[in-house]
Design an enzyme around this catalytic site. Structure first.
Site, PDB file in Angstrom:
ATOM      1  N   TYR A 158       0.815  -1.212   0.000  1.00 60.31           N
ATOM      2  CA  TYR A 158       0.000   0.000   0.000  1.00 60.31           C
ATOM      3  C   TYR A 158       0.852   1.266   0.000  1.00 60.31           C
ATOM      4  O   TYR A 158       0.430   2.299  -0.548  1.00 60.31           O
ATOM      5  CB  TYR A 158      -0.980  -0.009   1.177  1.00 60.31           C
ATOM      6  CG  TYR A 158      -2.244  -0.752   0.830  1.00 60.31           C
ATOM      7  CD1 TYR A 158      -3.274  -0.127   0.136  1.00 60.31           C
ATOM      8  CD2 TYR A 158      -2.384  -2.105   1.147  1.00 60.31           C
ATOM      9  CE1 TYR A 158      -4.425  -0.813  -0.213  1.00 60.31           C
ATOM     10  CE2 TYR A 158      -3.536  -2.799   0.790  1.00 60.31           C
ATOM     11  CZ  TYR A 158      -4.550  -2.155   0.115  1.00 60.31           C
ATOM     12  OH  TYR A 158      -5.683  -2.833  -0.250  1.00 60.31           O
ATOM     13  N   GLN A 218     -15.237   5.776  -6.100  1.00 57.21           N
ATOM     14  CA  GLN A 218     -14.781   4.483  -5.620  1.00 57.21           C
ATOM     15  C   GLN A 218     -13.265   4.447  -5.493  1.00 57.21           C
ATOM     16  O   GLN A 218     -12.704   3.447  -5.043  1.00 57.21           O
ATOM     17  CB  GLN A 218     -15.235   3.380  -6.584  1.00 57.21           C
ATOM     18  CG  GLN A 218     -16.733   3.259  -6.726  1.00 57.21           C
ATOM     19  CD  GLN A 218     -17.118   2.321  -7.858  1.00 57.21           C
ATOM     20  OE1 GLN A 218     -17.175   1.106  -7.681  1.00 57.21           O
ATOM     21  NE2 GLN A 218     -17.372   2.885  -9.029  1.00 57.21           N
ATOM     22  N   HIS A 270     -14.745   3.735  -0.899  1.00 57.28           N
ATOM     23  CA  HIS A 270     -13.825   2.652  -0.584  1.00 57.28           C
ATOM     24  C   HIS A 270     -12.644   3.112   0.264  1.00 57.28           C
ATOM     25  O   HIS A 270     -11.615   2.443   0.321  1.00 57.28           O
ATOM     26  CB  HIS A 270     -13.334   1.998  -1.883  1.00 57.28           C
ATOM     27  CG  HIS A 270     -14.417   1.278  -2.615  1.00 57.28           C
ATOM     28  ND1 HIS A 270     -14.337   0.975  -3.967  1.00 57.28           N
ATOM     29  CD2 HIS A 270     -15.613   0.790  -2.191  1.00 57.28           C
ATOM     30  CE1 HIS A 270     -15.438   0.340  -4.333  1.00 57.28           C
ATOM     31  NE2 HIS A 270     -16.219   0.215  -3.276  1.00 57.28           N
ATOM     32  N   CYS A 318      -5.689   2.754  12.977  1.00 54.51           N
ATOM     33  CA  CYS A 318      -5.214   1.622  13.755  1.00 54.51           C
ATOM     34  C   CYS A 318      -6.063   0.388  13.456  1.00 54.51           C
ATOM     35  O   CYS A 318      -7.293   0.471  13.423  1.00 54.51           O
ATOM     36  CB  CYS A 318      -5.267   1.954  15.239  1.00 54.51           C
ATOM     37  SG  CYS A 318      -4.753   0.567  16.303  1.00 54.51           S
ATOM     38  N   SER A 360     -16.919   0.201 -13.863  1.00 53.09           N
ATOM     39  CA  SER A 360     -17.360  -1.024 -14.526  1.00 53.09           C
ATOM     40  C   SER A 360     -18.808  -1.366 -14.208  1.00 53.09           C
ATOM     41  O   SER A 360     -19.446  -2.128 -14.940  1.00 53.09           O
ATOM     42  CB  SER A 360     -16.472  -2.200 -14.101  1.00 53.09           C
ATOM     43  OG  SER A 360     -16.648  -2.467 -12.714  1.00 53.09           O
ATOM     44  N   PRO A 413     -15.324   4.255 -22.032  1.00 56.96           N
ATOM     45  CA  PRO A 413     -14.908   3.816 -23.374  1.00 56.96           C
ATOM     46  C   PRO A 413     -15.488   2.463 -23.771  1.00 56.96           C
ATOM     47  O   PRO A 413     -15.441   2.106 -24.948  1.00 56.96           O
ATOM     48  CB  PRO A 413     -13.380   3.756 -23.267  1.00 56.96           C
ATOM     49  CG  PRO A 413     -13.097   3.608 -21.815  1.00 56.96           C
ATOM     50  CD  PRO A 413     -14.200   4.314 -21.087  1.00 56.96           C
TER      51      PRO A 413
END
Length: 285
Positions: A64, A98, A116, A124, A225, A250
């Site tokens: 991350y 998101q 999200h 923590c 999506s 697209p």
């Protein structure tokens, strides 16, 4: 385009709902993209779980930190700027995303709702208190990536790397294994402030997004999506409450059937054109 522009120009309550596609146009990898560097042998969907963090916090935190650095090097594209321009022109506009990066904020959006979570809001893992981002990237531990890593990737073996110098948490998209910082309150390991697979969305963010969608008269869905639930319900909520839906993507998605207008193309091209067509501006600003 003309129909969508007329709808946008007339709207008074707009929700802009964005997904991974708009950030991908700035170079932020999506979960469908292959990992690179030291992470190329790992499955992103198996790293992004509570079990993975419990089994090896340094592996997941390091990944991350690589993601945060990658997002930090990215720059908002013209699509992000156009979203901020819509916010500035519409009396009541809300951005619901998101995405866990901060590209909307850096483009000028005010307080987007992050369904999200955010890479910039660690907390923590034990007491859930917010934690500060590391002032400088911590040095990776000396153990091999493969020595203690849980079986996330089918037995991949990766070598330990030398410590990083001060600066970004990774170099050249490579990535390192990094021990997470400890909570100042309870000494528990700090975790990324994102929603992992198997976790519920933050209730406050979800409630705010549903409230905005149910009250809007137009929802723009951009670069998503339409497959990740419950976030994918947001455009459907707007439609059920009578809002018109315009999709910018697209590719075809399950939201094609929900949208009143489908605009095919990347957000960085379509959204600035939409803003110009709606308000006659030479450039979104």
């Amino acid at each position: 385009m003309r129909e969508a522009a007329a709808l946008l120009a007339q709207a008074r309550r707009v929700v802009v709902f964005t997904g991974a596609g708009i950030s991908a146009e700035s170079g932020v990898p999506t979960f469908r993209d292959a990992l690179t560097g030291l992470w190329r042998s790992f499955d992103a969907r198996r790293l992004a779980t509570p079990d993975a963090f419990r089994d090896d916090p340094a592996l997941v935190w390091g990944w991350y930190e690589w993601r945060r650095a990658t997002a930090g090097r990215a720059r908002p594209n013209a699509g992000h700027v156009a979203v901020a321009a819509i916010e500035a022109r519409v009396p009541h506009a809300v951005v619901v995303t998101q995405n866990v990066d901060d590209l909307h904020e850096r483009a000028g959006s005010v307080a987007p709702i992050h369904l999200h979570g955010s890479l910039s809001a660690p907390r923590c893992s034990a007491c859930a208190r917010p934690a500060p981002l590391p002032a400088e990237p911590p040095l990776p531990d000396a153990t091999s990536l493969s020595a203690e890593a849980p079986p996330l990737s089918g037995g991949a073996t990766l070598r330990a790397e030398p410590p990083l110098p001060s600066g970004t948490p990774d170099e050249h998209g490579d990535g390192r294994r990094v021990a997470p910082p400890r909570c100042a309150h309870c000494a528990g390991p700090v975790r990324p402030g994102v929603v992992w697979f198997g976790e519920a969305l933050p209730s406050a963010a979800l409630e705010a997004a549903v409230e905005a969608a149910s009250a809007c008269d137009l929802l723009l869905t951009v670069g998503t999506s339409g497959l990740v639930y419950p976030a994918a319900e947001i455009p459907r909520v707007a439609a059920r409450f009578g809002a018109l839906v315009v999709q910018v993507n697209p590719e075809e998605t399950p939201l094609d059937a929900v949208a009143d207008v489908n605009l095919r193309g990347p957000a960085a091209q379509v959204l600035p054109a939409l803003v110009r067509a709606a308000w006659g501006a030479a450039d979104p600003a």
